[in-house]
Motif scaffolding. Structure first.
Motif, mmCIF file in Angstrom:
data_model
loop_
_atom_site.group_PDB
_atom_site.id
_atom_site.type_symbol
_atom_site.label_atom_id
_atom_site.label_comp_id
_atom_site.label_asym_id
_atom_site.label_seq_id
_atom_site.Cartn_x
_atom_site.Cartn_y
_atom_site.Cartn_z
ATOM 1 N N THR A 1 -3.186 -0.311 12.245
ATOM 2 C CA THR A 1 -3.978 -0.915 11.480
ATOM 3 C C THR A 1 -4.691 -2.126 12.175
ATOM 4 O O THR A 1 -3.874 -2.762 13.014
ATOM 5 N N ARG B 1 -13.536 0.001 8.083
ATOM 6 C CA ARG B 1 -13.084 0.919 7.292
ATOM 7 C C ARG B 1 -11.714 0.518 6.502
ATOM 8 O O ARG B 1 -11.420 0.515 5.248
ATOM 9 N N GLN B 2 -10.831 0.052 7.278
ATOM 10 C CA GLN B 2 -9.484 -0.266 6.892
ATOM 11 C C GLN B 2 -9.614 -1.695 6.119
ATOM 12 O O GLN B 2 -8.852 -1.844 5.112
ATOM 13 N N ARG B 3 -10.610 -2.438 6.262
ATOM 14 C CA ARG B 3 -10.734 -3.733 5.370
ATOM 15 C C ARG B 3 -11.265 -3.198 3.989
ATOM 16 O O ARG B 3 -10.345 -3.720 3.028
ATOM 17 N N ASP B 4 -12.061 -2.188 3.850
ATOM 18 C CA ASP B 4 -12.361 -1.780 2.588
ATOM 19 C C ASP B 4 -11.040 -1.107 1.979
ATOM 20 O O ASP B 4 -10.795 -0.960 0.777
ATOM 21 N N LYS B 5 -10.136 -0.023 2.705
ATOM 22 C CA LYS B 5 -9.246 0.507 2.265
ATOM 23 C C LYS B 5 -8.154 -0.323 1.710
ATOM 24 O O LYS B 5 -7.555 -0.199 0.732
ATOM 25 N N TYR B 6 -7.479 -1.176 2.388
ATOM 26 C CA TYR B 6 -6.621 -1.850 2.218
ATOM 27 C C TYR B 6 -6.715 -3.423 1.752
ATOM 28 O O TYR B 6 -5.912 -3.845 1.039
ATOM 29 N N TRP C 1 0.313 4.368 4.936
ATOM 30 C CA TRP C 1 0.046 3.676 6.234
ATOM 31 C C TRP C 1 -0.903 4.696 7.247
ATOM 32 O O TRP C 1 -0.309 5.757 7.308
ATOM 33 N N GLU C 2 -1.633 4.188 8.231
ATOM 34 C CA GLU C 2 -2.104 4.940 9.386
ATOM 35 C C GLU C 2 -1.443 4.455 10.419
ATOM 36 O O GLU C 2 -0.704 3.311 10.685
ATOM 37 N N LYS D 1 -13.341 1.237 12.728
ATOM 38 C CA LYS D 1 -12.083 1.481 12.086
ATOM 39 C C LYS D 1 -11.582 0.282 11.256
ATOM 40 O O LYS D 1 -10.949 0.593 10.355
ATOM 41 N N ALA E 1 0.772 -1.240 -0.045
ATOM 42 C CA ALA E 1 -0.022 0.100 -0.020
ATOM 43 C C ALA E 1 0.774 1.124 -0.036
ATOM 44 O O ALA E 1 1.967 1.319 0.631
ATOM 45 N N SER F 1 -9.673 -5.229 0.644
ATOM 46 C CA SER F 1 -10.911 -5.677 -0.050
ATOM 47 C C SER F 1 -10.512 -7.095 -0.796
ATOM 48 O O SER F 1 -11.781 -7.789 -1.165
#
Ligand SMILES: NC(=O)c1ccc[n+]([C@@H]2O[C@H](COP(=O)([O-])OP(=O)(O)OC[C@H]3O[C@@H](n4cnc5c(N)ncnc54)[C@H](OP(=O)(O)O)[C@@H]3O)[C@@H](O)[C@H]2O)c1
Length: 312
Positions: free
Chosen positions: A212, A285-290, A208-209, A282, A205, A292
């Motif tokens: 995670t 949301r991260q599942r969708d973002k990173y 990063w945040e 969170k 990716a 999927s």
């Protein structure tokens, strides 16, 4: 068009690290090197390039530079009083390195947004290191957390994770459960293989945040026991350890840091606080973002997978 694989350095490949190592080895986007204090047959058998180290800053720096690593991922599981020193040398080595500018320290547990000081011994190990990380410059890092490893519900020959029957409430190898608290406290669990797939995606990716999360399933131990019993068609031998029993154990072992009893008592406290349950919003949301493209298994799905495969 082929691109040069990115080199990922893994340090402390013991149990969980094996999954990430295997998933990286299987992915053309990456090459992997392992940093270790010892020779390991498993690494030799997997033809992994291993660099010996004493985990000092100088040693790690020289390995990161000579291997051209782009990221360092730690699974080091050391005594709590060593955690900060070891991880500080990893961080400093990354900062000084030519090209290793991404770092994932050894976290791999639960909801650190809401329970940063649980289990209690993280208050003197992981939490101070998180503060050091926040003050650092020039390195991109993330604290990766996944709840309990769902593999603890599996028979021991199906996973790299050795059983921890006193610590984890369900003991699938002896077909019994000693549930901490009421068993209705919120928990989360994720299959180790799927954690590894997620780490690989995160390494690919662009950004990063600071934290995670991944989760296969949010549940409770009472529900997990029902799922296990239904799946296998037999009742588990069931007992409960109450919150006051755990409090008593904490009082008894509080001064014995480093002992197994101390660790188990404080993990019990974390468990009944719901500390394994990574924050849902969170995480999703991260599942969708990173993540999927990753299918995260529920417990029932993992049990089915384990039935069909010799190893998960
Ligand atoms: N969420 C969960 O349910 C769960 C479950 C298990 C573990 N975890 C976490 O996952 C991470 C990895 O766990 P694991 O079970 O894979 O760990 P592990 O196999 O017990 O240990 C990982 C590595 O840590 C290094 N190490 C051990 N003692 C050390 C010491 N005294 N000084 C320096 N290095 C030392 C060793 O690396 P070398 O020998 O190669 O140097 C070892 O192979 C840890 O953060 C652990 O807390 C989470």
């Amino acid at each position: 068009m082929s691109t040069t694989p990115q080199i990922i350095a893994l340090v402390g490949v013991g149990n969980l690290g094996k999954y990430i190592c295997e998933e990286l080895l299987a992915d053309d986007r990456f090459d992997v090197v392992v940093i270790s204090r010892r020779e390991q047959k498993w690494l030799k058998d997997h033809n992994v390039n291993v660099y010996m180290s004493d985990y000092t800053e100088e040693s790690i720096l020289s390995i990161l530079d000579s291997s051209n690593a782009a990221a360092l991922v730690s699974f080091v599981n050391c005594p709590h009083d060593r955690y900060v020193d070891i991880h500080r040398s990893f961080l400093n080595a990354c900062i000084l390195s030519k090209g290793c500018k991404r770092f994932i320290p050894s976290e791999w547990a639960g909801n650190i947004d809401d329970y940063p000081l649980l289990p209690n011994f993280y208050g003197t190990s992981r939490q101070p290191f998180r503060e050091i990380l926040k003050e650092s410059n020039g390195i991109e890092w993330t604290l990766f957390n996944n709840g309990w490893l769902m593999d603890y519900f599996l028979p021991k020959d199906k996973t790299y994770m050795p059983p921890i029957p006193d610590e984890f409430s369900v003991d699938p190898n002896n077909w019994r459960a000693c549930i901490k608290g009421t068993g209705d406290e919120g928990q989360a669990w994720t299959c180790a293989r799927e954690i590894a797939k997620a780490v690989v995606e995160l390494l690919a990716a662009a950004e990063w945040e600071p934290t995670t999360y991944v989760v296969g399933e949010w549940g409770t131990f009472n529900k997990a026991v029902r799922d296990m019993e239904t799946f296998y068609g037999r009742s588990l031998q069931l007992s409960y350890k109450s919150a006051s029993d755990i409090k008593r154990d904490i009082a008894e072992y509080a001064n014995q840091e480093g002992s197994r009893e101390h660790e188990i008592a404080y993990v019990g406290e974390w468990e009944i606080a719901g500390g394994s349950a990574c924050p849902r919003e969170k995480t999703l949301r991260q599942r969708d973002k990173y993540f999927s493209n990753i299918k995260f298994s529920t417990l029932k799905e993992l049990l089915q997978l384990a039935k069909e495969k010799t190893f998960v």
